[in-house]
Design a protein around this motif. Structure first.
Motif, PDB file in Angstrom:
ATOM      1  N   LEU A  71      10.943 -16.321  -2.021  1.00 55.60           N
ATOM      2  CA  LEU A  71      10.422 -14.999  -1.693  1.00 55.60           C
ATOM      3  C   LEU A  71       9.664 -15.039  -0.371  1.00 55.60           C
ATOM      4  O   LEU A  71       8.788 -15.888  -0.172  1.00 55.60           O
ATOM      5  N   LEU A  72       9.994 -14.131   0.521  1.00 58.02           N
ATOM      6  CA  LEU A  72       9.390 -14.100   1.850  1.00 58.02           C
ATOM      7  C   LEU A  72       8.616 -12.818   2.128  1.00 58.02           C
ATOM      8  O   LEU A  72       7.746 -12.814   2.996  1.00 58.02           O
ATOM      9  N   PHE A  73       8.962 -11.733   1.456  1.00 57.88           N
ATOM     10  CA  PHE A  73       8.413 -10.427   1.774  1.00 57.88           C
ATOM     11  C   PHE A  73       7.634  -9.851   0.603  1.00 57.88           C
ATOM     12  O   PHE A  73       7.918 -10.171  -0.548  1.00 57.88           O
ATOM     13  N   THR A  74       6.698  -8.989   0.945  1.00 50.62           N
ATOM     14  CA  THR A  74       6.010  -8.223  -0.098  1.00 50.62           C
ATOM     15  C   THR A  74       6.077  -6.750   0.297  1.00 50.62           C
ATOM     16  O   THR A  74       6.064  -6.438   1.497  1.00 50.62           O
TER      17      THR A  74
ATOM     18  N   THR B 243       0.839  -1.204   0.000  1.00 50.63           N
ATOM     19  CA  THR B 243       0.000   0.000   0.000  1.00 50.63           C
ATOM     20  C   THR B 243       0.868   1.245   0.000  1.00 50.63           C
ATOM     21  O   THR B 243       0.621   2.186  -0.754  1.00 50.63           O
ATOM     22  N   LYS B 244       1.907   1.248   0.823  1.00 52.84           N
ATOM     23  CA  LYS B 244       2.819   2.397   0.878  1.00 52.84           C
ATOM     24  C   LYS B 244       3.435   2.667  -0.499  1.00 52.84           C
ATOM     25  O   LYS B 244       3.479   3.810  -0.951  1.00 52.84           O
ATOM     26  N   MET B 245       3.904   1.617  -1.147  1.00 51.32           N
ATOM     27  CA  MET B 245       4.502   1.797  -2.471  1.00 51.32           C
ATOM     28  C   MET B 245       3.480   2.354  -3.464  1.00 51.32           C
ATOM     29  O   MET B 245       3.796   3.251  -4.248  1.00 51.32           O
ATOM     30  N   HIS B 246       2.268   1.817  -3.428  1.00 47.43           N
ATOM     31  CA  HIS B 246       1.243   2.237  -4.387  1.00 47.43           C
ATOM     32  C   HIS B 246       0.650   3.604  -4.077  1.00 47.43           C
ATOM     33  O   HIS B 246       0.122   4.258  -4.980  1.00 47.43           O
ATOM     34  N   GLN B 247       0.740   4.050  -2.851  1.00 48.33           N
ATOM     35  CA  GLN B 247       0.186   5.359  -2.508  1.00 48.33           C
ATOM     36  C   GLN B 247       1.228   6.461  -2.479  1.00 48.33           C
ATOM     37  O   GLN B 247       0.917   7.602  -2.780  1.00 48.33           O
ATOM     38  N   GLU B 248       2.473   6.113  -2.122  1.00 47.60           N
ATOM     39  CA  GLU B 248       3.471   7.152  -1.899  1.00 47.60           C
ATOM     40  C   GLU B 248       4.638   7.149  -2.890  1.00 47.60           C
ATOM     41  O   GLU B 248       5.300   8.164  -3.048  1.00 47.60           O
ATOM     42  N   VAL B 249       4.906   6.018  -3.520  1.00 43.83           N
ATOM     43  CA  VAL B 249       6.102   5.930  -4.360  1.00 43.83           C
ATOM     44  C   VAL B 249       5.745   5.820  -5.842  1.00 43.83           C
ATOM     45  O   VAL B 249       6.124   6.682  -6.643  1.00 43.83           O
ATOM     46  N   PHE B 250       5.025   4.768  -6.220  1.00 42.23           N
ATOM     47  CA  PHE B 250       4.718   4.548  -7.629  1.00 42.23           C
ATOM     48  C   PHE B 250       3.958   5.706  -8.284  1.00 42.23           C
ATOM     49  O   PHE B 250       4.193   5.982  -9.461  1.00 42.23           O
TER      50      PHE B 250
ATOM     51  N   ALA C 215      13.206 -17.696 -12.733  1.00 38.10           N
ATOM     52  CA  ALA C 215      13.168 -16.233 -12.643  1.00 38.10           C
ATOM     53  C   ALA C 215      14.117 -15.735 -11.558  1.00 38.10           C
ATOM     54  O   ALA C 215      14.849 -14.759 -11.761  1.00 38.10           O
ATOM     55  N   ALA C 216      14.121 -16.404 -10.412  1.00 38.97           N
ATOM     56  CA  ALA C 216      14.993 -15.967  -9.316  1.00 38.97           C
ATOM     57  C   ALA C 216      16.469 -16.115  -9.672  1.00 38.97           C
ATOM     58  O   ALA C 216      17.284 -15.260  -9.320  1.00 38.97           O
ATOM     59  N   GLN C 217      16.816 -17.187 -10.372  1.00 37.82           N
ATOM     60  CA  GLN C 217      18.212 -17.388 -10.770  1.00 37.82           C
ATOM     61  C   GLN C 217      18.638 -16.364 -11.811  1.00 37.82           C
ATOM     62  O   GLN C 217      19.794 -15.943 -11.836  1.00 37.82           O
ATOM     63  N   ALA C 218      17.724 -15.964 -12.672  1.00 37.97           N
ATOM     64  CA  ALA C 218      18.051 -15.055 -13.762  1.00 37.97           C
ATOM     65  C   ALA C 218      18.019 -13.585 -13.366  1.00 37.97           C
ATOM     66  O   ALA C 218      18.656 -12.755 -14.019  1.00 37.97           O
ATOM     67  N   ALA C 219      17.292 -13.246 -12.309  1.00 42.85           N
ATOM     68  CA  ALA C 219      17.098 -11.838 -11.940  1.00 42.85           C
ATOM     69  C   ALA C 219      18.432 -11.111 -11.780  1.00 42.85           C
ATOM     70  O   ALA C 219      19.361 -11.631 -11.178  1.00 42.85           O
ATOM     71  N   VAL C 220      18.497  -9.906 -12.337  1.00 42.10           N
ATOM     72  CA  VAL C 220      19.704  -9.090 -12.192  1.00 42.10           C
ATOM     73  C   VAL C 220      19.657  -8.303 -10.895  1.00 42.10           C
ATOM     74  O   VAL C 220      20.686  -7.826 -10.416  1.00 42.10           O
ATOM     75  N   ALA C 221      18.462  -8.160 -10.324  1.00 42.60           N
ATOM     76  CA  ALA C 221      18.293  -7.487  -9.038  1.00 42.60           C
ATOM     77  C   ALA C 221      16.945  -7.899  -8.454  1.00 42.60           C
ATOM     78  O   ALA C 221      16.006  -8.203  -9.192  1.00 42.60           O
ATOM     79  N   THR C 222      16.895  -7.900  -7.141  1.00 44.50           N
ATOM     80  CA  THR C 222      15.655  -8.171  -6.426  1.00 44.50           C
ATOM     81  C   THR C 222      15.494  -7.094  -5.368  1.00 44.50           C
ATOM     82  O   THR C 222      16.425  -6.834  -4.596  1.00 44.50           O
ATOM     83  N   MET C 223      14.324  -6.472  -5.355  1.00 46.38           N
ATOM     84  CA  MET C 223      14.022  -5.429  -4.366  1.00 46.38           C
ATOM     85  C   MET C 223      13.046  -6.026  -3.361  1.00 46.38           C
ATOM     86  O   MET C 223      11.854  -6.126  -3.631  1.00 46.38           O
ATOM     87  N   PRO C 224      13.545  -6.456  -2.182  1.00 45.13           N
ATOM     88  CA  PRO C 224      12.671  -7.083  -1.192  1.00 45.13           C
ATOM     89  C   PRO C 224      12.140  -6.054  -0.197  1.00 45.13           C
ATOM     90  O   PRO C 224      12.845  -5.609   0.692  1.00 45.13           O
ATOM     91  N   GLY C 225      10.911  -5.635  -0.370  1.00 44.04           N
ATOM     92  CA  GLY C 225      10.305  -4.692   0.559  1.00 44.04           C
ATOM     93  C   GLY C 225      10.045  -3.346  -0.068  1.00 44.04           C
ATOM     94  O   GLY C 225      10.293  -3.124  -1.250  1.00 44.04           O
TER      95      GLY C 225
END
Length: 189
Positions: A119-122, A67-74, A138-148
């Protein structure tokens, strides 16, 4: 009265434009998210055909950080337009039952994929390369993962770092060092 009207106008103008709405599944929906069959190889091909990078945005119902990401960041103009211009975003539900096909060909539900990928966090955002090596998930190929959830500056810096392939340069291979340099540059402006 005039002061009250000016204060109210300032508050309205400070609100993010185009904040996401909740879908029937309880996840936030924006118009830059893609509704696909979740065959990640097809999604990657479509992203490439549009000159964009594939992103998997993993969220869950009731997630306060989503919710924070969708209301304040994106919704911030610079972030919203950067995502629209450069990324092909496919949303996933951490506990969802929708089937997807991973890059390695395995067909599984969203929740099984989240478990497979550790994946543990959203929210968690996986940034995929333009080409995924054969047999990689997908996890092995990802160039970056933003957890949180992160603030606007960190989020925009990560989007830029991925889009510009800074991870592949000697100077900027470390996102943390790149981000620190960007913070210093913003302070100097």
């Amino acid at each position: 009265m005039k002061r009250l009207l000016l204060t109210m106008a300032a508050l309205i103008l400070a609100l993010p434009l185009g904040a996401a709405e909740l879908g029937d599944d309880g996840l936030h929906k924006t118009d830059w998210m893609r509704d696909t069959f979740k065959d990640l190889r097809e999604d990657l091909a479509e992203a490439k055909s549009e000159g964009k990078r594939l992103v998997l945005l993993v969220e869950q119902r009731g997630c306060i950080y989503c919710t924070k990401m969708h209301q304040e960041v994106f919704p911030r103009e610079e972030i919203d337009s950067y995502i629209r211009d450069h990324f092909f975003v496919v949303q996933m539900n951490l506990f969802g039952d929708v089937e997807l096909t991973d890059f390695d060909g395995e067909v599984l539900t969203e929740k099984q994929a989240a478990g497979k990928w550790g994946l543990l966090f959203t929210p968690t955002i996986l940034f995929l390369p333009e080409d995924v090596p054969e047999g990689h998930s997908a996890a092995q190929a990802a160039v970056a993962t933003m957890p949180g959830a992160f603030g606007p500056g960190t989020t925009l810096d990560l989007l830029t770092w991925v889009r510009e392939k800074r991870y592949a340069t000697e100077e900027d291979a470390s996102f943390q060092k790149y981000h620190a340099r960007m913070i210093e540059q913003r302070r100097a402006e």
